[in-house]
Write a protein that holds these residues in place. Structure first.
Motif, PDB file in Angstrom:
ATOM      1  N   GLN A  40       0.944  -1.028   0.029  1.00 24.36           N
ATOM      2  CA  GLN A  40       0.137  -0.003  -0.066  1.00 24.36           C
ATOM      3  C   GLN A  40       0.836   1.114  -0.155  1.00 24.36           C
ATOM      4  O   GLN A  40       0.706   2.130  -0.808  1.00 24.36           O
ATOM      5  CB  GLN A  40      -1.079  -0.098   1.062  1.00 24.36           C
ATOM      6  CG  GLN A  40      -2.253   0.872   0.996  1.00 24.36           C
ATOM      7  CD  GLN A  40      -3.237   0.533   2.216  1.00 24.36           C
ATOM      8  OE1 GLN A  40      -2.906   0.709   3.346  1.00 24.36           O
ATOM      9  NE2 GLN A  40      -4.432   0.648   1.713  1.00 24.36           N
ATOM     10  N   THR A 239     -12.895   1.170   7.306  1.00 26.90           N
ATOM     11  CA  THR A 239     -12.183   1.401   6.126  1.00 26.90           C
ATOM     12  C   THR A 239     -12.402   2.974   5.326  1.00 26.90           C
ATOM     13  O   THR A 239     -11.585   3.643   5.051  1.00 26.90           O
ATOM     14  CB  THR A 239     -12.526   0.220   4.906  1.00 26.90           C
ATOM     15  OG1 THR A 239     -12.193  -0.656   5.262  1.00 26.90           O
ATOM     16  CG2 THR A 239     -11.857   0.761   3.593  1.00 26.90           C
ATOM     17  N   THR A 243      -9.659   5.434   4.519  1.00 25.58           N
ATOM     18  CA  THR A 243      -9.382   6.122   3.287  1.00 25.58           C
ATOM     19  C   THR A 243      -9.412   7.414   3.131  1.00 25.58           C
ATOM     20  O   THR A 243      -8.565   8.075   2.398  1.00 25.58           O
ATOM     21  CB  THR A 243     -10.177   5.163   2.507  1.00 25.58           C
ATOM     22  OG1 THR A 243     -10.030   3.975   2.580  1.00 25.58           O
ATOM     23  CG2 THR A 243      -9.919   5.589   0.898  1.00 25.58           C
ATOM     24  N   SER A 362     -13.694   1.614   0.871  1.00 30.18           N
ATOM     25  CA  SER A 362     -12.798   2.334   0.174  1.00 30.18           C
ATOM     26  C   SER A 362     -13.355   3.015  -1.356  1.00 30.18           C
ATOM     27  O   SER A 362     -12.811   4.017  -1.744  1.00 30.18           O
ATOM     28  CB  SER A 362     -11.502   1.444  -0.347  1.00 30.18           C
ATOM     29  OG  SER A 362     -11.986   0.479  -0.951  1.00 30.18           O
TER      30      SER A 362
END
Length: 397
Positions: A40, A239, A243, A362
């Protein structure tokens, strides 16, 4: 597979085997989730060095997550049929080999292919571990073992991001991936020596179609469906927050630099420390009450991040990590404890819902960010509150 030992009793914290199993699974989990997330922070490096777009570089993550969802179903099914230990050992071996091979690939396309294969086998540990714990550990102490295992998930995710970025900044992304591959190989060897054979697993001789039908029965269980839905919503909220918090903090009135924003990942420490403590409480007051507490802590953390204050936002992010990993570990333990058969399959369904939440949190939540910014992102928590208050599952047991 050896026959069931009728004189054997489930492991308790007073036995060394309890801690051997727990430590082995923690190491395996750390290796798996650090492998998943190490790419990532490296995506900008790949985009620059391989002359690809940011979107193309993201395939190294999305292909892995997509394959992991497939692996959770397939490997969860195979673990119930042929044994959890075999699936987990194979998962660690292929994961380590794929990491060592990845820097040797000739093209970006082959890197994506290898990440897809890797993602499928990364699922072996999460798909089988909870079913194994549910059968081998004392139900009274299952919460402790499960929360220690879940904590290593958080630690692996944080470690993969932080260590991966640090090593790449000093050396090169290839050195980083090889380092994680060596660690994965050492983890696999340690797992082979530390992990005891299953004592309560019974290999099925029924036809595969009947076995598959038995696994799908979990989708007809209302209590299981609520836990699966909870897994989706917990991950969507979590998430979505992580994000879009960089975008939120990068704008006015905060205007944080990316370097400063990266320090927010240390809030994951609370996700590492809180579940084992919660596991101790679950032994005394029950898994479900502790799970509810975790959901409440997460919701409180979300409200803290709505306050335009740097201090309150950091408090909120810490509470979100704490509440999420507590609720997630308790829900995972409830799935394993509630399943009377095909435990790995039940755990696989829960984790499939969990990673479905990753995709929704996301990508789909991006529309809310574009239209309503931070408050639009926070609005997804409404669904979690609705589930928490109104579903009768909470009141029946």
């Amino acid at each position: 597979m050896e026959a069931i030992n009728e004189k054997a009793t489930p492991y308790t914290p007073g036995e060394s085997s309890f801690w051997r199993i727990t430590i082995a699974l923690m190491l395996a989990s750390f290796s798996i989730f650090s492998t998943l997330y190490v790419f990532q922070p490296l995506l900008p490096v790949f985009a620059s060095q391989l002359n690809i777009s940011a979107t193309e570089s993201s395939y190294l993550m999305s292909s892995c997550v997509l394959a992991m969802v497939m692996g959770l179903f397939v490997l969860g099914f195979l673990a119930d049929r042929y044994g959890r230990s075999l699936v987990m050992k194979g998962s660690l071996l292929i994961t380590a080999l794929s990491l060592l091979a990845l820097p040797l690939t000739a093209s970006f396309e082959w890197m994506v292919v290898l990440r897809f294969v890797q993602g499928f086998f990364l699922a072996g540990i999460p798909a089988a571990a909870m079913g194994y714990l549910g059968e081998e550990m004392s139900h009274k102490h299952l919460g402790l073992a499960m929360t220690l295992y879940i904590s290593s998930n958080a630690l692996g995710g944080m470690g993969g991001r932080v260590v991966g970025g640090y090593l790449t900044d000093i050396f090169d992304w290839r050195i980083t991936i090889w380092s994680f591959g060596v660690f994965g190989f050492l983890t696999m060897i340690s797992f082979m020596f530390m992990f005891p054979k299953e004592r309560f697993f019974k290999k099925t001789d029924q036809r595969m179609t009947e076995d598959l039908r038995g696994m799908l029965v979990h989708l007809k269980n209302v209590h299981m469906l609520v836990l699966f839905l909870l897994g989706v919503l917990l991950q969507v909220v979590f998430t979505a927050i992580w994000t879009y918090i960089p975008f939120h903090l990068n704008e006015e009135p905060f205007s944080w630099s990316l370097k400063s924003i990266s320090f927010t990942y240390f809030a994951y420490v609370f996700g590492v420390l809180a579940p084992p403590i919660a596991g101790r409480f679950s032994d005394a007051i029950g898994l479900k009450k502790v799970m509810f507490t975790g959901v409440l802590i997460l919701i409180a953390g979300v409200f803290f991040t709505a306050i335009p204050s740097e201090i309150f936002i950091m408090i909120g992010l810490s509470l979100i990590c704490m509440g999420f990993f507590v609720a997630h570990s308790m829900a995972a333990a409830l799935v394993s404890k509630s399943a009377t058969h095909h435990r790995s399959g039940a755990s696989g369904f829960y984790l499939i819902s969990y990673y479905l939440g990753v995709a929704i949190g996301s990508t789909a939540v991006g529309t809310l960010w574009e239209k309503f910014e931070w408050y639009g992102v926070l609005s997804v928590t409404t669904f979690l509150i609705f589930l928490f208050i109104f579903l009768p599952f909470y009141k029946n047991e």
